[in-house]
Motif scaffolding. Structure first.
Motif, short mmCIF file in Angstrom:
data_model
loop_
_atom_site.label_atom_id
_atom_site.label_comp_id
_atom_site.label_asym_id
_atom_site.label_seq_id
_atom_site.Cartn_x
_atom_site.Cartn_y
_atom_site.Cartn_z
N ARG A 128 -39.78 8.01 12.19
CA ARG A 128 -40.18 7.31 13.41
C ARG A 128 -38.98 7.09 14.32
O ARG A 128 -39.06 7.25 15.54
N ALA A 129 -37.84 6.73 13.73
CA ALA A 129 -36.63 6.49 14.52
C ALA A 129 -36.19 7.75 15.25
O ALA A 129 -35.82 7.70 16.44
N LEU A 130 -36.22 8.89 14.55
CA LEU A 130 -35.82 10.14 15.20
C LEU A 130 -36.81 10.53 16.29
O LEU A 130 -36.42 10.94 17.38
N ASP A 131 -38.09 10.37 16.01
CA ASP A 131 -39.09 10.70 17.02
C ASP A 131 -38.96 9.79 18.24
O ASP A 131 -39.01 10.26 19.39
N ASP A 132 -38.79 8.49 18.01
CA ASP A 132 -38.61 7.56 19.12
C ASP A 132 -37.41 7.97 19.97
O ASP A 132 -37.48 7.95 21.21
N PHE A 133 -36.32 8.34 19.32
CA PHE A 133 -35.12 8.73 20.04
C PHE A 133 -35.36 9.99 20.87
O PHE A 133 -35.04 10.04 22.06
N LEU A 134 -35.94 11.01 20.25
CA LEU A 134 -36.14 12.28 20.95
C LEU A 134 -37.12 12.14 22.10
O LEU A 134 -36.99 12.82 23.13
N GLN A 135 -38.11 11.26 21.96
CA GLN A 135 -39.09 11.09 23.04
C GLN A 135 -38.45 10.53 24.30
O GLN A 135 -38.99 10.70 25.40
N THR A 136 -37.32 9.86 24.18
CA THR A 136 -36.66 9.27 25.35
C THR A 136 -35.64 10.23 25.99
O THR A 136 -35.06 9.89 27.01
N GLN A 137 -35.44 11.41 25.36
CA GLN A 137 -34.41 12.33 25.84
C GLN A 137 -35.00 13.40 26.75
O GLN A 137 -36.18 13.73 26.67
N ASN A 138 -34.14 13.96 27.60
CA ASN A 138 -34.59 15.06 28.44
C ASN A 138 -34.69 16.35 27.61
O ASN A 138 -34.16 16.42 26.50
N PRO A 139 -35.37 17.37 28.13
CA PRO A 139 -35.57 18.58 27.34
C PRO A 139 -34.27 19.24 26.87
O PRO A 139 -34.22 19.80 25.77
N LYS A 140 -33.21 19.18 27.67
CA LYS A 140 -31.94 19.78 27.25
C LYS A 140 -31.39 19.07 26.02
O LYS A 140 -30.90 19.73 25.08
N GLU A 141 -31.44 17.75 26.02
CA GLU A 141 -30.94 16.99 24.86
C GLU A 141 -31.84 17.24 23.65
O GLU A 141 -31.35 17.43 22.53
N GLN A 142 -33.14 17.24 23.85
CA GLN A 142 -34.05 17.53 22.74
C GLN A 142 -33.74 18.89 22.12
O GLN A 142 -33.78 19.06 20.90
N GLY A 143 -33.39 19.85 22.98
CA GLY A 143 -33.21 21.21 22.53
C GLY A 143 -32.01 21.43 21.63
O GLY A 143 -31.94 22.44 20.93
N ARG A 144 -31.04 20.51 21.65
CA ARG A 144 -29.87 20.71 20.78
C ARG A 144 -30.03 20.06 19.41
O ARG A 144 -29.15 20.17 18.56
N TRP A 145 -31.17 19.43 19.17
CA TRP A 145 -31.47 18.86 17.86
C TRP A 145 -32.35 19.85 17.09
O TRP A 145 -33.45 20.18 17.51
N TYR A 146 -31.84 20.32 15.95
CA TYR A 146 -32.54 21.30 15.13
C TYR A 146 -32.87 20.69 13.76
O TYR A 146 -31.99 20.13 13.10
N GLU A 147 -34.12 20.82 13.37
CA GLU A 147 -34.49 20.42 12.01
C GLU A 147 -33.92 21.44 11.04
O GLU A 147 -34.17 22.65 11.16
N ALA A 148 -33.13 20.96 10.08
CA ALA A 148 -32.46 21.86 9.14
C ALA A 148 -32.62 21.31 7.72
O ALA A 148 -32.15 20.21 7.43
N HIS A 149 -33.27 22.06 6.86
CA HIS A 149 -33.44 21.64 5.47
C HIS A 149 -32.22 22.11 4.68
O HIS A 149 -31.90 23.30 4.66
N PRO A 150 -31.51 21.20 3.99
CA PRO A 150 -30.30 21.61 3.26
C PRO A 150 -30.53 22.75 2.26
O PRO A 150 -29.66 23.61 2.10
N GLU A 151 -31.69 22.78 1.60
CA GLU A 151 -31.92 23.85 0.63
C GLU A 151 -32.03 25.21 1.31
O GLU A 151 -31.64 26.24 0.73
N ILE A 152 -32.54 25.24 2.53
CA ILE A 152 -32.55 26.49 3.29
C ILE A 152 -31.12 26.88 3.66
O ILE A 152 -30.72 28.04 3.53
N ILE A 153 -30.34 25.92 4.13
CA ILE A 153 -28.97 26.21 4.52
C ILE A 153 -28.18 26.76 3.34
O ILE A 153 -27.48 27.78 3.45
#
Length: 259
Positions: free
Chosen positions: A123-148
């Motif tokens: 919820r905290a991450l979603d709340d944060f991203l909802q307040t950001q402009n599309p450029k800022e949203q775009g630099r946040w990538y969901e990354a699963h450590p096991e995939i990395i």
């Protein structure tokens, strides 16, 4: 391969005491325990952020997010169970006591204890991203450590679980070629916080994401996506996980006989 960017790599993992941010510049890593995501984003403008937390949520339906399905296929048959199903959007904003039942009404599935425990972080991450402009949203990538870590391991899922001694050793060995002073850094880093605040695997996960983000920024690695074509949730957030494909990486096997 030539370096085309001076941007560091940023990896973020949710932990008991907040958000663990690691900034890696190719030589060393700076680790910070942040209380808020605004602090995570500060002093790192424009650099890509790889974070181990769901971004974007389905509204309804049993199928769930395509990125979770793609991640499980990639990590099968060894680490696929590490990819949990996030709640639907309504459940993310529900009280913990009612979230599972609400999710069942929308998707036909109840929530695991793991999902329930990290709803406040989601919820905290979603709340944060909802307040950001599309450029800022775009630099946040969901990354699963096991995939990395699988992408560092010749695109093979790791045999050992991360909380085991062999699992820790394997993950550190996979990162060491990109961070020669890693072991000295890690010996200091793991004693910096109490275990009730930050666990050793939180540090390794955040560092792994930071190294991957750095290699992608430097164009020493190709970003790969799960699924290849992004889906977007009803608010416009990208539902897609990221990994990296590194040329010449070697698999690391720890704690078992190859013969």
């Amino acid at each position: 391969m030539k370096q085309h960017s001076k941007q560091p790599g940023i990896g973020v993992d949710g932990c008991k005491a907040g958000w663990l941010r690691v900034v890696f510049d190719g030589q060393t890593a700076a680790m910070t325990l942040c209380q808020k995501l605004e602090e995570v984003a500060s002093q790192t403008a424009e650099a890509a952020i790889f974070i181990d937390m769901p971004i974007g949520f389905v509204k309804a339906g049993a199928a769930g997010r395509a990125c979770d399905q793609a991640a499980r296929r990639y990590l099968s048959p060894l680490r696929h169970s590490s990819v949990f199903t996030p709640p639907c959007r309504a459940a993310v904003y529900a009280e913990k006591e009612t979230a599972s039942e609400l999710n069942f009404r929308h998707t036909g599935k109840k929530l695991s204890q793991q999902s329930l425990n990290i709803i406040p972080k989601m919820r905290a991450l979603d709340d944060f991203l909802q307040t950001q402009n599309p450029k800022e949203q775009g630099r946040w990538y969901e990354a699963h450590p096991e995939i990395i870590f699988a992408t560092f391991n010749e695109e093979q899922p790791l045999i050992h679980k991360k909380k085991t001694r062999d699992g820790e050793a394997q993950r550190l060995a996979l990162l060491q070629p990109y961070f020669p002073s890693l072991m000295d850094w890690y010996a200091t880093a793991r004693n910096r916080y109490l275990r009730k605040e930050v666990l050793p695997d939180d540090i390794i996960d955040a560092l792994g994401l930071a190294v991957a983000a750095f290699l992608a920024n430097q164009q020493q690695a190709e970003m790969i996506f799960f699924p290849a074509e992004a889906e977007y949730d009803e608010t416009g957030l990208r539902m897609q996980m990221v990994g990296v494909r590194v040329e010449g990486c070697k698999s690391v096997r720890v704690g078992y006989n190859l013969a």
